[in-house]
Design a protein around this motif. Sequence first.
Motif, PDB file in Angstrom:
ATOM      1  N   PHE A  56       0.793  -1.220   0.000  1.00  0.00           N
ATOM      2  CA  PHE A  56       0.000   0.000   0.000  1.00  0.00           C
ATOM      3  C   PHE A  56       0.830   1.276   0.000  1.00  0.00           C
ATOM      4  CE2 PHE A  56      -2.661  -3.133   2.303  1.00  0.00           C
ATOM      5  CZ  PHE A  56      -3.661  -3.249   1.356  1.00  0.00           C
ATOM      6  N   TYR A  57       1.709   1.403   0.968  1.00  0.00           N
ATOM      7  CA  TYR A  57       2.345   2.694   1.220  1.00  0.00           C
ATOM      8  C   TYR A  57       3.315   3.110   0.123  1.00  0.00           C
ATOM      9  CZ  TYR A  57       0.418   2.023   5.852  1.00  0.00           C
ATOM     10  OH  TYR A  57      -0.423   1.800   6.896  1.00  0.00           O
ATOM     11  N   SER A  58       4.031   2.183  -0.445  1.00  0.00           N
ATOM     12  CA  SER A  58       4.992   2.552  -1.487  1.00  0.00           C
ATOM     13  C   SER A  58       4.299   2.954  -2.784  1.00  0.00           C
ATOM     14  CB  SER A  58       5.956   1.402  -1.756  1.00  0.00           C
ATOM     15  OG  SER A  58       5.259   0.288  -2.255  1.00  0.00           O
ATOM     16  N   LYS A  59       3.000   2.696  -2.912  1.00  0.00           N
ATOM     17  CA  LYS A  59       2.259   3.031  -4.128  1.00  0.00           C
ATOM     18  C   LYS A  59       1.471   4.333  -4.016  1.00  0.00           C
ATOM     19  CE  LYS A  59       2.036  -1.768  -5.308  1.00  0.00           C
ATOM     20  NZ  LYS A  59       1.252  -2.980  -5.333  1.00  0.00           N
ATOM     21  N   ILE A  60       1.611   5.035  -2.897  1.00  0.00           N
ATOM     22  CA  ILE A  60       0.954   6.340  -2.752  1.00  0.00           C
ATOM     23  C   ILE A  60       1.688   7.321  -3.651  1.00  0.00           C
ATOM     24  CG2 ILE A  60       0.416   8.205  -1.150  1.00  0.00           C
ATOM     25  CD1 ILE A  60       0.288   6.099   1.069  1.00  0.00           C
ATOM     26  N   PRO A  61       0.971   8.085  -4.497  1.00  0.00           N
ATOM     27  CA  PRO A  61       1.642   8.872  -5.536  1.00  0.00           C
ATOM     28  C   PRO A  61       2.746   9.815  -5.054  1.00  0.00           C
ATOM     29  CG  PRO A  61      -0.690   8.855  -5.928  1.00  0.00           C
ATOM     30  CD  PRO A  61      -0.480   8.153  -4.618  1.00  0.00           C
ATOM     31  N   ASP A  65       7.598   7.456  -2.044  1.00  0.00           N
ATOM     32  CA  ASP A  65       9.066   7.340  -2.066  1.00  0.00           C
ATOM     33  C   ASP A  65       9.659   7.259  -0.664  1.00  0.00           C
ATOM     34  OD1 ASP A  65       9.000   7.433  -4.798  1.00  0.00           O
ATOM     35  OD2 ASP A  65       9.324   9.612  -4.887  1.00  0.00           O
ATOM     36  N   HIS A  66       8.906   7.667   0.324  1.00  0.00           N
ATOM     37  CA  HIS A  66       9.390   7.599   1.711  1.00  0.00           C
ATOM     38  C   HIS A  66       9.607   6.151   2.152  1.00  0.00           C
ATOM     39  CE1 HIS A  66       9.776   8.500   5.971  1.00  0.00           C
ATOM     40  NE2 HIS A  66       8.828   7.610   6.217  1.00  0.00           N
ATOM     41  N   TRP A  67       8.804   5.232   1.648  1.00  0.00           N
ATOM     42  CA  TRP A  67       8.864   3.835   2.082  1.00  0.00           C
ATOM     43  C   TRP A  67       9.703   2.962   1.159  1.00  0.00           C
ATOM     44  CZ3 TRP A  67       4.262   6.584   2.710  1.00  0.00           C
ATOM     45  CH2 TRP A  67       3.861   6.726   4.036  1.00  0.00           C
ATOM     46  N   VAL A  68      10.228   3.488   0.083  1.00  0.00           N
ATOM     47  CA  VAL A  68      11.077   2.713  -0.817  1.00  0.00           C
ATOM     48  C   VAL A  68      12.501   2.777  -0.291  1.00  0.00           C
ATOM     49  CG1 VAL A  68      11.987   2.563  -3.159  1.00  0.00           C
ATOM     50  CG2 VAL A  68       9.594   3.187  -2.796  1.00  0.00           C
ATOM     51  N   THR A  69      13.066   1.605  -0.022  1.00  0.00           N
ATOM     52  CA  THR A  69      14.431   1.554   0.504  1.00  0.00           C
ATOM     53  C   THR A  69      15.401   1.325  -0.645  1.00  0.00           C
ATOM     54  OG1 THR A  69      14.177  -0.800   0.937  1.00  0.00           O
ATOM     55  CG2 THR A  69      13.739   0.687   2.736  1.00  0.00           C
ATOM     56  N   VAL A  70      16.380   2.195  -0.742  1.00  0.00           N
ATOM     57  CA  VAL A  70      17.421   2.080  -1.758  1.00  0.00           C
ATOM     58  C   VAL A  70      18.718   1.733  -1.050  1.00  0.00           C
ATOM     59  CG1 VAL A  70      18.664   3.275  -3.582  1.00  0.00           C
ATOM     60  CG2 VAL A  70      16.241   3.756  -3.203  1.00  0.00           C
TER      61      VAL A  70
END
Length: 78
Positions: A56-61, A65-70
Amino acid sequence: MVAYVSRLSSKTALHFGRITLGNLTSYAPNLMFWGSASTFGLFVFTDGWPTFRDAFYSKIPYFGDHWVTVVAPEDSPQ
């Protein structure tokens, strides 16, 4: 002269159980407040769960990006 009425004349208001349209409009602000507060609480408590983060959270427009870990390539164990 007075007209005689043999029985009570009344109409039934639109209802669902004990909920009528008047009750629903008077409770609408409270229901919106508690509904949004419980939704926000659900988001807060499920923030650390990877399933919710990925689904859910990583797909919020804008905020996703806050929840995508790089991970940097030099820090990756592979």
